[in-house]
Design a protein around this motif. Structure first.
Motif, PDB file in Angstrom:
ATOM      1  N   MET A   1       0.826  -1.209   0.000  1.00  0.00           N
ATOM      2  CA  MET A   1       0.000   0.000   0.000  1.00  0.00           C
ATOM      3  C   MET A   1       0.860   1.259   0.000  1.00  0.00           C
ATOM      4  SD  MET A   1      -3.128  -0.766   2.645  1.00  0.00           S
ATOM      5  CE  MET A   1      -3.880  -2.392   2.749  1.00  0.00           C
TER       6      MET A   1
ATOM      7  N   TYR B   1      -6.719   0.811  -1.719  1.00  0.00           N
ATOM      8  CA  TYR B   1      -6.396  -0.609  -1.856  1.00  0.00           C
ATOM      9  C   TYR B   1      -7.662  -1.433  -2.073  1.00  0.00           C
ATOM     10  CZ  TYR B   1      -5.189  -5.321  -0.200  1.00  0.00           C
ATOM     11  OH  TYR B   1      -5.049  -6.684  -0.072  1.00  0.00           O
TER      12      TYR B   1
ATOM     13  N   THR C   1      -6.265  -5.446  -6.797  1.00  0.00           N
ATOM     14  CA  THR C   1      -6.146  -6.092  -5.485  1.00  0.00           C
ATOM     15  C   THR C   1      -6.632  -7.532  -5.523  1.00  0.00           C
ATOM     16  OG1 THR C   1      -6.354  -3.992  -4.310  1.00  0.00           O
ATOM     17  CG2 THR C   1      -6.853  -6.004  -3.075  1.00  0.00           C
TER      18      THR C   1
END
Length: 419
Positions: free
Chosen positions: A279, A311, A317
């Motif tokens: 991140m 995120y 992701t």
């Protein structure tokens, strides 16, 4: 004649195999402690204990299910007179356990007593929560991923949150950040799945946190395949039909805030390496980050709530891996449109819901639910936490968690989704 003999021999061998299978199965789950638990939310006569009797609605089961289910009924009759050693007087634990975990130290325990809210009609509340869930599951105009699949379509690895207690006929689907640590402790005490110097734990708070979250401590549905092979789904369906099934939920956005606080505001080596470093690199343009969380915190390098939201919204992701369980949607953890839950608890009414549930399960004399935490992440904090999050991100985030809001009756946070 030879063919007839071979046929008879085959029938005998298959029968022996089935008998051995059942013997092995009952040896594993402990038939002496098995008894019937079913939905207590369905209509029933006043004063009667909700539930169903052995044999009710069993005709709809497939042949193998019916065979195993009838066997369960016969064992129920044989063992109904056998006392369960767990049904002893409530063992009083220490008034205040030693809490060593940093997260629990930060939050602290609320040791004050909680008066019962006599005005809260728990039975009606449960009927309303289940009605809301079933209506939206049946509403074809309300869609979300995986809604239309059947229970058979759910992969085994997605059933790892369903904890089974065969001693009392209970299935609990745990949702991280919704008091799951203490509910797991309760399940350990009830199932006697963990011993302390050869003796089962009696007080939930005596169970060390590291043992609570050890996957080997609990019997979960995803382990059935290794035990029962091709019969695992049949056994799951029987247990889902006959056991009492419950889960606890909370406001989806508040759950995200709670997950962020515990995993990124406190030093957590695993979450720093697995999530914080990517991140910080992707959304804060940091390079050459420290390898340990203590060094990172010492240098002031922490994931921000904005980083966390980016995120969650980043399409890359979940191409890498599914959401971590601490922020994965409840409908993906517990499959509420495929599993007919008998009890839906909420963190917002945890004390009342927990006490009522333990009464319904008839285990309230065995244990009490551990006291709730002080400083629980509150819904009133949402405005502050989301103040610096762009409106478009908030709207996208709501769409991502909309199913959890709708299915469990949480109001749409209009104040966060408009200018």
């Amino acid at each position: 004649m030879t063919k007839a003999r071979l046929l008879r021999l085959s029938v005998v061998l298959v029968s022996i195999f089935m008998i051995l299978l059942i013997i092995v199965y009952w040896d594993n789950v402990g038939t002496a402690h098995f008894y019937l638990h079913t939905s207590f939310s369905r209509p029933h006569s006043p004063g009667a204990i909700p539930g169903i009797t052995a044999g009710e609605d069993w005709e709809a089961l497939p042949d193998v299910d019916e065979f195993l289910a009838k066997l369960l009924s016969s064992n129920l009759k044989q063992n109904s007179s056998i006392p369960r050693k767990t049904e002893q007087l409530l063992v009083q634990g220490s008034s205040k356990p030693v809490v060593s975990n940093l997260e629990e130290n930060v939050r602290g325990y609320d040791w004050s007593t909680h008066n019962d809210r006599n005005s809260l009609d728990q039975e009606k509340l449960q009927i309303e929560r289940q009605r809301t869930l079933r209506e939206f599951c049946a509403n074809s105009s309300f869609t979300f991923p995986t809604k239309e699949r059947s229970f058979d379509d759910i992969p085994n690895y997605e059933l790892n949150h369903l904890i089974v207690d065969d001693r009392h006929g209970i299935i609990y689907c745990y949702v991280p950040k919704v008091a799951c640590t203490n509910w797991k402790r309760v399940m350990i005490v009830l199932s006697e799945s963990l011993l302390d110097q050869g003796v089962p734990y009696r007080n939930p708070l005596d169970i060390p946190r590291e043992h609570v979250h050890n996957t080997s401590t609990h019997l979960t549905f995803n382990k059935f395949w290794r035990r029962y092979g091709k019969f695992s789904r049949h056994l799951m369906k029987i247990k889902l039909k006959k056991y009492t099934k419950f889960l606890f939920v909370r406001d989806p956005f508040v759950r995200l805030i709670s997950a962020f606080r515990s995993k990124f505001e406190l030093e957590n080596e695993e979450f720093y390496r697995r999530f914080a470093i990517p991140m910080l690199k992707l959304y804060s343009n940091h390079t050459n980050l420290p390898t340990s969380v203590s060094e990172a915190f010492g240098a002031g390098l922490k994931v921000t709530f904005s980083d966390f939201i980016q995120y969650l919204l980043d399409p890359r992701t979940e191409k890498m891996a599914p959401f971590n369980e601490h922020w994965r949607q409840v409908y993906r953890l517990c499959h509420p449109c495929q599993i007919d839950y008998d009890f839906i608890g909420k963190l917002e009414t945890l004390d009342e819901d927990a006490a009522y549930l333990l009464q319904l399960l008839k285990v309230d004399r065995l244990l009490r639910f551990p006291p709730s935490y002080r400083n629980r992440t509150a819904s009133s904090w949402e405005d502050n936490w989301f103040a610096k999050i762009p409106l478009a991100w908030r709207q996208q985030l709501y769409k991502l968690y909309e199913a959890d809001f709708v299915l469990f009756g949480y109001p749409k946070p209009e104040n966060l989704l408009k200018d």
